[in-house]
Design an enzyme around this catalytic site. Structure first.
Site, PDB file in Angstrom:
ATOM      1  N   ASN A 261      -6.059   9.329  -5.369  1.00 43.71           N
ATOM      2  CA  ASN A 261      -4.618   8.895  -4.714  1.00 43.71           C
ATOM      3  C   ASN A 261      -4.452   7.422  -5.269  1.00 43.71           C
ATOM      4  O   ASN A 261      -4.990   6.611  -4.924  1.00 43.71           O
ATOM      5  CB  ASN A 261      -5.027   8.869  -3.302  1.00 43.71           C
ATOM      6  CG  ASN A 261      -3.670   8.776  -2.648  1.00 43.71           C
ATOM      7  OD1 ASN A 261      -2.652   8.144  -3.246  1.00 43.71           O
ATOM      8  ND2 ASN A 261      -3.827   8.990  -1.094  1.00 43.71           N
TER       9      ASN A 261
ATOM     10  N   ARG B  56      -3.085  13.024  -6.585  1.00 40.47           N
ATOM     11  CA  ARG B  56      -1.616  12.894  -6.058  1.00 40.47           C
ATOM     12  C   ARG B  56      -0.633  12.220  -6.913  1.00 40.47           C
ATOM     13  O   ARG B  56      -0.873  11.108  -7.336  1.00 40.47           O
ATOM     14  CB  ARG B  56      -1.938  11.927  -4.754  1.00 40.47           C
ATOM     15  CG  ARG B  56      -0.673  11.782  -3.922  1.00 40.47           C
ATOM     16  CD  ARG B  56      -0.805  10.989  -3.022  1.00 40.47           C
ATOM     17  NE  ARG B  56       0.404  10.685  -2.183  1.00 40.47           N
ATOM     18  CZ  ARG B  56       0.886   9.357  -1.868  1.00 40.47           C
ATOM     19  NH1 ARG B  56      -0.040   8.466  -1.791  1.00 40.47           N
ATOM     20  NH2 ARG B  56       2.127   9.123  -1.395  1.00 40.47           N
TER      21      ARG B  56
ATOM     22  N   ASP C 164       3.889  15.184  -3.655  1.00 39.80           N
ATOM     23  CA  ASP C 164       4.202  14.824  -2.405  1.00 39.80           C
ATOM     24  C   ASP C 164       5.676  15.311  -2.124  1.00 39.80           C
ATOM     25  O   ASP C 164       5.658  15.771  -0.591  1.00 39.80           O
ATOM     26  CB  ASP C 164       4.583  13.357  -2.455  1.00 39.80           C
ATOM     27  CG  ASP C 164       3.350  12.465  -1.702  1.00 39.80           C
ATOM     28  OD1 ASP C 164       2.161  12.954  -1.261  1.00 39.80           O
ATOM     29  OD2 ASP C 164       3.795  11.465  -1.250  1.00 39.80           O
TER      30      ASP C 164
ATOM     31  N   GLY D 257       2.870   3.741   6.844  1.00 38.68           N
ATOM     32  CA  GLY D 257       1.801   2.940   6.016  1.00 38.68           C
ATOM     33  C   GLY D 257       2.533   2.018   5.262  1.00 38.68           C
ATOM     34  O   GLY D 257       3.677   1.354   5.831  1.00 38.68           O
ATOM     35  N   SER D 258       2.014   1.425   4.017  1.00 40.97           N
ATOM     36  CA  SER D 258       2.817   0.585   3.375  1.00 40.97           C
ATOM     37  C   SER D 258       3.989   1.085   2.859  1.00 40.97           C
ATOM     38  O   SER D 258       5.164   0.529   2.977  1.00 40.97           O
ATOM     39  CB  SER D 258       2.113  -0.187   2.280  1.00 40.97           C
ATOM     40  OG  SER D 258       1.032   0.553   1.618  1.00 40.97           O
TER      41      SER D 258
ATOM     42  N   GLU E  58      -5.155  12.515   2.747  1.00 48.98           N
ATOM     43  CA  GLU E  58      -4.338  13.016   1.593  1.00 48.98           C
ATOM     44  C   GLU E  58      -5.470  13.658   0.583  1.00 48.98           C
ATOM     45  O   GLU E  58      -5.234  14.990   0.138  1.00 48.98           O
ATOM     46  CB  GLU E  58      -3.458  12.021   0.767  1.00 48.98           C
ATOM     47  CG  GLU E  58      -2.240  11.716   1.589  1.00 48.98           C
ATOM     48  CD  GLU E  58      -1.809  10.636   1.157  1.00 48.98           C
ATOM     49  OE1 GLU E  58      -2.424   9.624   1.215  1.00 48.98           O
ATOM     50  OE2 GLU E  58      -0.279  10.466   1.382  1.00 48.98           O
TER      51      GLU E  58
HETATM   52  N1  LIG Z   1      -3.969  -2.397  13.371  1.00 43.10           N
HETATM   53  C1  LIG Z   1      -2.913  -2.362  12.787  1.00 43.10           C
HETATM   54  N2  LIG Z   1      -1.622  -2.710  13.278  1.00 43.10           N
HETATM   55  C2  LIG Z   1      -0.861  -2.623  12.436  1.00 43.10           C
HETATM   56  N3  LIG Z   1      -0.803  -2.034  11.087  1.00 43.10           N
HETATM   57  C3  LIG Z   1      -1.962  -1.997  10.462  1.00 43.10           C
HETATM   58  C4  LIG Z   1      -3.021  -2.143  11.185  1.00 43.10           C
HETATM   59  N4  LIG Z   1      -4.127  -1.775  10.514  1.00 43.10           N
HETATM   60  C5  LIG Z   1      -3.568  -1.298   9.297  1.00 43.10           C
HETATM   61  N5  LIG Z   1      -2.236  -1.476   9.331  1.00 43.10           N
HETATM   62  C6  LIG Z   1      -1.350  -1.502   8.254  1.00 43.10           C
HETATM   63  O1  LIG Z   1      -1.317  -0.081   7.682  1.00 43.10           O
HETATM   64  C7  LIG Z   1      -0.878  -0.240   6.228  1.00 43.10           C
HETATM   65  C8  LIG Z   1      -1.585   0.579   5.318  1.00 43.10           C
HETATM   66  O2  LIG Z   1      -1.184   2.030   5.660  1.00 43.10           O
HETATM   67  P1  LIG Z   1      -2.099   3.041   4.769  1.00 43.10           P
HETATM   68  O3  LIG Z   1      -1.383   4.369   5.182  1.00 43.10           O
HETATM   69  O4  LIG Z   1      -3.451   3.058   4.622  1.00 43.10           O
HETATM   70  O5  LIG Z   1      -1.457   2.608   3.389  1.00 43.10           O
HETATM   71  P2  LIG Z   1      -0.794   3.139   1.945  1.00 43.10           P
HETATM   72  O6  LIG Z   1       0.719   3.434   2.243  1.00 43.10           O
HETATM   73  O7  LIG Z   1      -1.020   1.987   1.030  1.00 43.10           O
HETATM   74  O8  LIG Z   1      -1.504   4.648   1.798  1.00 43.10           O
HETATM   75  C9  LIG Z   1      -0.727  -1.666   5.898  1.00 43.10           C
HETATM   76  O9  LIG Z   1       0.539  -2.252   6.032  1.00 43.10           O
HETATM   77  C10 LIG Z   1      -1.666  -2.513   7.065  1.00 43.10           C
HETATM   78  O10 LIG Z   1      -1.195  -3.594   7.459  1.00 43.10           O
HETATM   79  C1  LIG Z   2       5.682   8.134  -1.304  1.00 42.99           C
HETATM   80  C2  LIG Z   2       5.135   6.731  -0.773  1.00 42.99           C
HETATM   81  O1  LIG Z   2       5.773   5.949  -0.400  1.00 42.99           O
HETATM   82  O2  LIG Z   2       3.586   6.750  -1.184  1.00 42.99           O
HETATM   83  P1  LIG Z   2       3.003   5.274  -0.570  1.00 42.99           P
HETATM   84  O3  LIG Z   2       3.131   5.293   0.886  1.00 42.99           O
HETATM   85  O4  LIG Z   2       1.482   6.041  -0.640  1.00 42.99           O
HETATM   86  O5  LIG Z   2       3.314   4.106  -1.101  1.00 42.99           O
HETATM   87 MG   LIG Z   3      -0.428   6.244   1.284  1.00 43.41          MG
END
Ligand SMILES: Nc1ncnc2c1ncn2[C@@H]1O[C@H](COP(=O)(O)OP(=O)(O)O)[C@@H](O)[C@H]1O
Ligand SMILES: CC(=O)OP(=O)(O)O
Ligand SMILES: [Mg+2]
Length: 414
Positions: free
Chosen positions: A9, A96, A152, A214-215, A401
């Site tokens: 990923n 991915r 995706d 997530g991010s 994923e």
């Molecule tokens: N306890 C928490 N409260 C709020 N946000 C969090 C917490 N722990 C992690 N995060 C946030 O989750 C995000 C990452 O999510 P993730 O789905 O793992 O990432 P990605 O999108 O890179 O795959 C980051 O912005 C991180 O700050």
């Molecule tokens: C599609 C996408 O935004 O992927 P990620 O959250 O992993 O950056």
């Molecule tokens: Mg992600």
């Protein structure tokens, strides 16, 4: 020795790899990731069973290929990881890939499919580049291992025409593939299967609003087990804001922000061309622009360190609330649950509570103790609804994923 599956990923700032046994369902052998590639020093995390390890990486890892090679080498050279000691122990590599254009399913990489994917790279350079660089590397350096790409966007091929079409000149739209595609579909597929099983319902009768936050953040309306709408669009920029992404804005803003908008961004390379506007809206916006941090755990706190942090939180809540309302209506109010997933959705009890409070009129209600506790390590789905609630369930799902790719790879083989 039985062969295994490697799932990769690759994101813009991290590369995560997981090794699985080649059986149905696959079993995790080990997990390794490097994050912070764009904000050095990068951090390596490694897990095998109960053994967890984290360290700063001293080597300079400037490309996704370097990062992937480094991770692979670390795993192959670990004496405790005898199941995967070399490339000979691998049967499949699952990749991915965010943008899969019109692909409805995963594809095995060969000259023809790689060529087609090259075409898509121009549509989504920011999002496909890292993954495809690794696919190309595997073709050259691990030619005996079969590479399968999972997209995706594939999960959202069921989105109806009126939802996926942008009201622009249709000849131009068709010629250039300009439509809503939607992303995070590998995750939505994992969540749908896991939640349907948890609710004891057939997938094709399951209706959900799912937040993958997530991010990168998106939300999806699922009716009868099919995606009927999602917040991301032609690219992952549309919809919700994220760590460095603006989310949806008035497109005219671009030209008021900078008259350099259409020029190539200095972040472009000879292989990857992105405009200044794309760079600003994808990489210099979102939480980073508002607060200076990309870490939402510093924003989602009871007492935010600044007004800007509070504003970032409120903006996120406002945009998500809007989508939940819209999707509730699109699903005719007939939904089994609202599901929180992704790093923020799984970990931020404060965001879940705030949102559920704001959506009380839809019958959503939360159990504060269950919400604060969140899911345990081994709990894929947790119900955090208030016991007395007659409304849709409020659930947390720890999405995966890499597992989803390995699962489909193992299923299609058996
Ligand atoms: N306890 C928490 N409260 C709020 N946000 C969090 C917490 N722990 C992690 N995060 C946030 O989750 C995000 C990452 O999510 P993730 O789905 O793992 O990432 P990605 O999108 O890179 O795959 C980051 O912005 C991180 O700050
Ligand atoms: C599609 C996408 O935004 O992927 P990620 O959250 O992993 O950056
Ligand atoms: Mg992600």
């Amino acid at each position: 020795m039985p062969k295994s599956i490697l799932a990769v990923n690759a994101g813009s700032s991290s590369v995560k790899i997981t090794f699985y046994t080649l059986e149905n369902p696959p079993r995790t052998i080990a997990d390794a990731s490097i994050s912070g590639i764009t904000a050095p020093p990068p951090t390596l995390k490694y897990q095998k069973g109960d053994k967890k390890h984290k360290e700063e990486v001293k080597e300079k890892l400037s490309t996704p290929q370097d990062t992937f090679k480094y991770l692979l080498q670390r795993c192959f050279s670990d004496p405790d990881l005898s199941e995967v000691a070399s490339v000979d122990d691998l049967e499949y590599i699952c990749h991915r890939v965010v943008h899969g254009g019109d692909y409805r399913d995963a594809v095995e990489i060969n000259d023809e499919t790689l060529d087609r994917l090259k075409g898509l790279e121009d549509l989504a350079p920011l999002h496909n580049f890292s993954a495809l660089e690794i696919v190309r590397l595997c073709r050259v350096e691990l030619p005996k291992v079969r590479s399968i790409t999972f997209f995706d966007s594939a999960f959202h091929q069921t989105i109806p025409e009126a939802v996926r079409t942008y009201p622009i000149n249709q000849e131009i739209a068709k010629a250039n593939g300009l439509r809503k595609y939607g992303f995070h579909g590998i995750s939505y597929s994992f969540i749908l299967r896991s939640v349907a099983q948890f609710l004891n319902k057939p997938i094709e009768k399951t209706n959900l609003v799912v937040l993958h936050i997530g991010s990168g953040a998106s939300i999806c309306a699922i009716k009868d087990g099919k995606s009927v709408d999602t917040s991301m669009g032609l690219t992952p920029l549309a919809g919700l804001p994220g760590a460095t992404r603006s989310g949806s804005i008035d497109p005219s803003l671009v030209f008021h922000y900078t008259n350099e908008a259409g020029k190539l961004s200095p972040a472009s390379t000879s292989e990857m061309h992105i405009s200044t506007a794309e760079d600003i809206l994808n990489k210099q916006s979102g939480w980073k622009a508002l607060t200076g941090t990309t870490d939402f755990s510093q924003i989602a706190v009871e007492n935010p360190p600044s007004k800007a942090h509070k504003l970032a939180f409120d903006i996120f809540v406002d945009r998500i609330q809007g989508y939940i309302g819209s999707y509730y209506v699109k699903l005719n109010g007939e939904l089994d649950g609202v599901v929180f997933a992704g790093g923020i959705g799984e970990k931020s009890a404060l965001l879940r509570r705030t949102l559920v409070d704001k959506c009380q009129c839809l019958g959503l209600a939360i159990d504060d103790v269950a919400n604060d506790k969140g899911p345990g390590d081994e709990e894929t789905v947790k119900d955090i609804s208030k016991g007395s609630s007659k409304g849709p369930r409020v659930l947390v799902c720890q999405t995966n994923e890499q597992f989803e790719m390995a699962y489909h790879c193992a299923c299609s083989r058996s």
